[in-house]
Scaffold this active site. Structure first.
Site, PDB file in Angstrom:
ATOM      1  N   TYR A   8       0.839  -1.204   0.000  1.00 31.58           N
ATOM      2  CA  TYR A   8       0.000   0.000   0.000  1.00 31.58           C
ATOM      3  C   TYR A   8       0.868   1.246   0.000  1.00 31.58           C
ATOM      4  CZ  TYR A   8       0.903   0.728   5.019  1.00 31.58           C
ATOM      5  OH  TYR A   8       1.500   0.964   6.234  1.00 31.58           O
ATOM      6  N   CYS A   9       0.246   2.369  -0.360  1.00 30.46           N
ATOM      7  CA  CYS A   9       0.921   3.669  -0.370  1.00 30.46           C
ATOM      8  C   CYS A   9      -0.146   4.750  -0.175  1.00 30.46           C
ATOM      9  CB  CYS A   9       1.706   3.878  -1.662  1.00 30.46           C
ATOM     10  SG  CYS A   9       0.686   3.793  -3.158  1.00 30.46           S
ATOM     11  N   THR A  10       0.173   5.988  -0.449  1.00 26.69           N
ATOM     12  CA  THR A  10      -0.738   7.097  -0.159  1.00 26.69           C
ATOM     13  C   THR A  10      -2.005   7.058  -1.012  1.00 26.69           C
ATOM     14  OG1 THR A  10       1.167   8.470   0.398  1.00 26.69           O
ATOM     15  CG2 THR A  10      -0.920   9.601   0.058  1.00 26.69           C
TER      16      THR A  10
END
Length: 354
Positions: A199-201
């Site tokens: 996951y990321c922003t």
């Protein structure tokens, strides 16, 4: 021919933005798709967005588009119409609406053509960006977090992870995305039989990371659709337990969206619970760091006594001092190994051992 870039000073533009009374919407989006002429695509989009007063940062490359923008509420439908009609691949594209937003995220429109919308260091011609992991919606994310055998991998930088992350998520300790990709594959090489969630922003980094992991022979790869921003919005809309703890770092004036009330980081100067990022007020530094209100008052928003002293010098003397060092290690430095962070880490360990 219309002007295709801004000609007004940042100070004036910021003052104009702060004086606005109409609400704005902060939104991010990205799409990997082939753009044959990025410069022409950029120029056309600039003219259209400038006319409806869109502010923000947009990167265009042959591999696609990546954007974080602020749109006047009254022009939001026009914004979507323009975006959706710009290319067939953008029709109906997912828009990540900010969770914690005062509308004051940007004050100028900047569109830049780059080699890639996410610098990855990948030069393997066999790498297939379209072969990505499976997308996870908010409820599916929660289900996988509850599975203790599933590994959650944070594909953001250390300073983002520091203030907020998913429960049980592991950090890939690096300063850049291009460093993280091979590091993540190496860290997880003995876990190929497990489900791995990245996951990321907003989704752009973890989507490419999932493709990279698939390219490295991992099969059970997943990634959070729309990243933290979309997950938090959907979880709250659907009344789901929010499994992301703390604050989501964002790359605009806000420097963070509050997801939960948990504060999991500390002031880099005194060690008090704090998750407020700031840039050092000294124009010869601008270090990104975490600072509590007490230290902000003590150091006048600077990262050290040295910078505070320089900040209070006459402007001309400040310029003379920083002449020749504008590109030094402190300028906009976000490294996990910066002396301020190393000092705080050592101080925290000493306190823990006491």
């Amino acid at each position: 021919m219309p002007v295709l870039h801004n000609r007004v000073s940042n100070e004036e533009l910021k003052a104009r933005m702060l004086a606005e009374t109409e609400p704005r919407v902060t939104v991010s989006f990205y799409k990997y798709f082939p753009i044959t002429n990025p410069q022409a695509f950029r120029d056309d989009l600039y003219v259209k967005f400038e006319q409806i007063k869109v502010f923000g940062r947009i990167y265009i490359a042959e591999e696609g588009i990546n954007a974080q923008v602020s749109v006047p509420q009254s022009n939001f439908e026009s914004f979507k119409t323009i975006l959706y009609s710009q290319a067939a691949e953008l029709d109906g594209i997912r828009l990540n609406i900010a969770v914690d937003d005062d509308g004051k995220s940007f004050w100028v429109l900047r569109l830049k053509v780059r080699n890639k919308i996410v610098a990855d260091g990948i030069d393997d011609p066999t790498f297939n960006l379209s072969r990505v992991g499976k997308y996870l919606k908010a409820d599916e994310v929660n289900q996988m977090i509850d599975d203790k055998e599933t590994i959650f991998v944070d594909m953001r930088n250390h300073y983002e992870y520091e203030v907020g992350h998913f429960e049980r998520a592991i950090e890939v300790p690096s300063d850049t995305f291009r460093e993280q990709l091979p590091m993540a594959a190496e860290m997880l090489k003995d876990q190929k039989d497990k489900n791995i969630v990245m996951y990321c922003t907003g989704g752009i980094r973890c989507e490419k990371a999932s493709a990279y992991m698939m390219h490295q022979g991992f099969e059970n790869i997943f990634h959070v659709e729309g990243g933290i921003i979309e997950y938090a919005r959907k979880a709250k809309e659907q009344g789901l337990p929010v499994k992301f703890i703390g604050k989501n770092f964002v790359f605009d004036e806000r420097l963070g969206e509050r997801i939960t009330e948990d504060i999991i980081s500390e002031c880099h100067q005194c060690g008090a619970p704090c998750d407020t990022h700031t840039n050092c007020n000294n124009d010869g530094c601008h270090l990104l760091f975490i600072q509590c209100e007490q230290c902000k008052a003590t150091y006048d928003g600077c990262c050290s006594a040295e910078c505070t002293d320089e900040y209070h010098l006459p402007v001309e003397e400040q310029r003379e001092r920083r002449a020749g060092r504008e590109n030094g290690v402190k300028i906009f430095n976000k490294s996990k190994d910066h002396p301020l962070r190393k000092h705080r880490s050592e101080w925290a360990q000493e306190r823990k051992d006491a």
